[in-house]
Design a protein around this motif. Structure first.
Motif, PDB file in Angstrom:
ATOM      1  N   LEU A  20       0.975  -1.188  -0.059  1.00 16.78           N
ATOM      2  CA  LEU A  20      -0.079  -0.099   0.244  1.00 16.78           C
ATOM      3  C   LEU A  20       0.769   1.300  -0.109  1.00 16.78           C
ATOM      4  N   HIS A  21       1.938   1.200   0.677  1.00 16.73           N
ATOM      5  CA  HIS A  21       2.737   2.231   0.748  1.00 16.73           C
ATOM      6  C   HIS A  21       3.471   2.752  -0.633  1.00 16.73           C
ATOM      7  N   LEU A  22       3.780   1.619  -1.289  1.00 19.04           N
ATOM      8  CA  LEU A  22       4.555   1.733  -2.697  1.00 19.04           C
ATOM      9  C   LEU A  22       3.564   2.144  -3.609  1.00 19.04           C
ATOM     10  N   GLU A  23       2.253   2.066  -3.472  1.00 22.56           N
ATOM     11  CA  GLU A  23       1.041   2.352  -4.526  1.00 22.56           C
ATOM     12  C   GLU A  23       1.254   3.932  -4.720  1.00 22.56           C
ATOM     13  N   ASN A  24       1.364   4.598  -3.823  1.00 23.69           N
ATOM     14  CA  ASN A  24       1.597   6.087  -3.604  1.00 23.69           C
ATOM     15  C   ASN A  24       2.779   6.833  -3.412  1.00 23.69           C
ATOM     16  N   ASN A  25       3.869   5.925  -3.511  1.00 21.15           N
ATOM     17  CA  ASN A  25       5.284   6.483  -3.413  1.00 21.15           C
ATOM     18  C   ASN A  25       6.311   5.988  -4.248  1.00 21.15           C
ATOM     19  N   LYS A  26       7.160   6.560  -4.750  1.00 20.31           N
ATOM     20  CA  LYS A  26       8.312   6.143  -5.692  1.00 20.31           C
ATOM     21  C   LYS A  26       9.468   6.318  -5.152  1.00 20.31           C
ATOM     22  N   TYR A  27      10.267   5.294  -5.244  1.00 23.57           N
ATOM     23  CA  TYR A  27      11.691   5.465  -4.659  1.00 23.57           C
ATOM     24  C   TYR A  27      12.438   4.817  -5.784  1.00 23.57           C
ATOM     25  N   ASP A  28      13.909   4.910  -5.902  1.00 25.98           N
ATOM     26  CA  ASP A  28      14.915   4.446  -6.491  1.00 25.98           C
ATOM     27  C   ASP A  28      15.565   3.465  -6.111  1.00 25.98           C
ATOM     28  N   PHE A  29      15.434   3.190  -4.740  1.00 24.26           N
ATOM     29  CA  PHE A  29      16.261   2.183  -4.123  1.00 24.26           C
ATOM     30  C   PHE A  29      15.652   1.950  -2.809  1.00 24.26           C
ATOM     31  N   ILE A  30      15.029   0.682  -2.696  1.00 23.83           N
ATOM     32  CA  ILE A  30      14.190   0.101  -1.301  1.00 23.83           C
ATOM     33  C   ILE A  30      14.860  -0.855  -0.567  1.00 23.83           C
ATOM     34  N   VAL A  31      14.964  -0.547   0.587  1.00 26.36           N
ATOM     35  CA  VAL A  31      15.641  -1.925   1.558  1.00 26.36           C
ATOM     36  C   VAL A  31      14.469  -2.055   2.345  1.00 26.36           C
ATOM     37  N   ALA A  32      14.311  -3.469   2.637  1.00 33.50           N
ATOM     38  CA  ALA A  32      13.322  -3.787   3.582  1.00 33.50           C
ATOM     39  C   ALA A  32      13.862  -5.078   4.506  1.00 33.50           C
ATOM     40  N   ASN A  33      13.671  -5.001   5.800  1.00 28.78           N
ATOM     41  CA  ASN A  33      13.994  -5.934   6.886  1.00 28.78           C
ATOM     42  C   ASN A  33      13.174  -6.949   6.592  1.00 28.78           C
ATOM     43  N   VAL A  34      13.270  -8.365   6.279  1.00 26.33           N
ATOM     44  CA  VAL A  34      12.407  -9.342   6.009  1.00 26.33           C
ATOM     45  C   VAL A  34      12.182 -10.464   6.973  1.00 26.33           C
ATOM     46  N   GLU A  35      13.025 -10.386   8.168  1.00 20.87           N
ATOM     47  CA  GLU A  35      13.294 -11.543   9.054  1.00 20.87           C
ATOM     48  C   GLU A  35      11.992 -12.004   9.491  1.00 20.87           C
ATOM     49  N   ASN A  36      10.799 -11.408   9.401  1.00 15.65           N
ATOM     50  CA  ASN A  36       9.478 -11.798   9.939  1.00 15.65           C
ATOM     51  C   ASN A  36       8.591 -11.889   8.979  1.00 15.65           C
ATOM     52  N   SER A  37       9.055 -11.732   7.790  1.00 18.74           N
ATOM     53  CA  SER A  37       8.047 -11.847   6.603  1.00 18.74           C
ATOM     54  C   SER A  37       7.252 -12.920   6.270  1.00 18.74           C
ATOM     55  N   ALA A  38       7.480 -14.047   6.576  1.00 19.08           N
ATOM     56  CA  ALA A  38       6.852 -15.289   6.387  1.00 19.08           C
ATOM     57  C   ALA A  38       6.113 -15.870   7.579  1.00 19.08           C
ATOM     58  N   ALA A  39       4.831 -15.654   7.706  1.00 17.86           N
ATOM     59  CA  ALA A  39       4.229 -16.078   9.069  1.00 17.86           C
ATOM     60  C   ALA A  39       5.009 -15.506  10.281  1.00 17.86           C
ATOM     61  N   GLY A  40       5.515 -14.711  10.115  1.00 18.03           N
ATOM     62  CA  GLY A  40       6.166 -13.989  11.459  1.00 18.03           C
ATOM     63  C   GLY A  40       7.423 -14.385  11.552  1.00 18.03           C
TER      64      GLY A  40
END
Ligand SMILES: [Fe+2]
Ligand SMILES: [Fe+2]
Length: 257
Positions: A20-40
């Motif tokens: 949802l955030h990326l639907e309305n915002n544009k970036y050239d480089f995105i870093v995300a911490n994904v350590e909890n991304s699969a079912a926590g």
């Protein structure tokens, strides 16, 4: 050049918040911490590909990096995944990666803190060793995954004017101290992407039961209600100087993806 860093993504709710955030915002480089991304807990190939489809550039991890068994078989093909650098040299995967974007070299490093965390090698020394090996024109972003505020602020001061950006992750609660330490952008914790009415992204009942009974309980990602997006953005000029920076703390109505 505009960057986004997204705090720990917790399960489907967190992935939806990022979407949802990326639907309305544009970036050239995105870093995300994904350590909890699969079912926590950890990350799977399916979740990696879901995040990749959102045009993320780099994914960092933390103490939950090995929670899903398939990480060990997939990690070598995940070309944007970075596990903590300050663990055994015999571990699979990479503790930092260098990406090409907008004609620049961007190095993303993941480190584990050692205060109130499981044993790891010294993150300060690990940074020194990585830094020595890098070209001096690299733009360096460090995700310092740690529990203790003091350790993170000490690390920020130790690496300032060498790393360009240092952000804490792991606590899932965003701090309000995004600031420049000389030329280094510093934040104690980027916060969390996940269910707003939750305990660190998880269903509240099982966490409260654990605290009140001291018995083991299975934790589940909260998937109901509004969702929270936490992170920060910044831009850099042609000389890698950080020109503006902003904390992001947004709540969206729940969606089902
Ligand atoms: Fe986390
Ligand atoms: Fe963590």
């Amino acid at each position: 050049m505009k960057f986004l860093f997204a705090g720990d993504i917790v399960g489907r709710s967190g992935r939806n918040a990022l979407r949802l955030h990326l639907e309305n915002n544009k970036y050239d480089f995105i870093v995300a911490n994904v350590e909890n991304s699969a079912a926590g807990f950890g990350i799977t190939d399916k979740v990696y590909n879901d995040l990749k489809s959102m045009k993320i550039h780099a994914m960092t991890a933390g103490n939950h990096v090995w929670d899903k068994k398939e990480v060990e078989t997939c990690i070598d093909k995940w070309d944007m995944f970075i596990r903590p650098a300050n663990i055994s040299s015999k571990a699979c995967g990479q503790g930092y990666r260098i990406f090409d974007a907008c004609g620049r070299k961007i190095c993303v490093i993941n480190l584990l803190g050692r205060v109130f965390m499981n044993i790891s090698n010294c993150p300060f020394e690990s940074f020194d060793n990585i830094y020595e090996s890098l070209d001096k024109d690299c733009f360096i972003i460090v995700d310092f995954h740690g529990e203790a505020t003091s350790e993170k602020i000490a690390f920020g001061n130790y690496v300032k004017n060498r790393a360009h950006v240092v952000t804490g992750t792991h606590t899932h609660v965003q701090t309000n101290d995004l600031r420049l330490m000389d030329n280094t952008l510093y934040l104690t914790d980027a916060g969390m992407c996940g269910a707003y009415d939750s305990i660190l992204g998880m269903e509240k009942e099982s966490i409260i039961d654990r605290f009140t009974t001291n018995m083991p309980h299975r934790f589940k990602v909260e998937t109901k209600g509004n969702i929270l997006f936490n992170g920060f953005s910044f831009t850099i000029d042609d000389d890698n100087i950080i020109r503006d920076y902003k904390l992001i703390n947004e709540v969206y109505e729940s969606v089902e993806a």
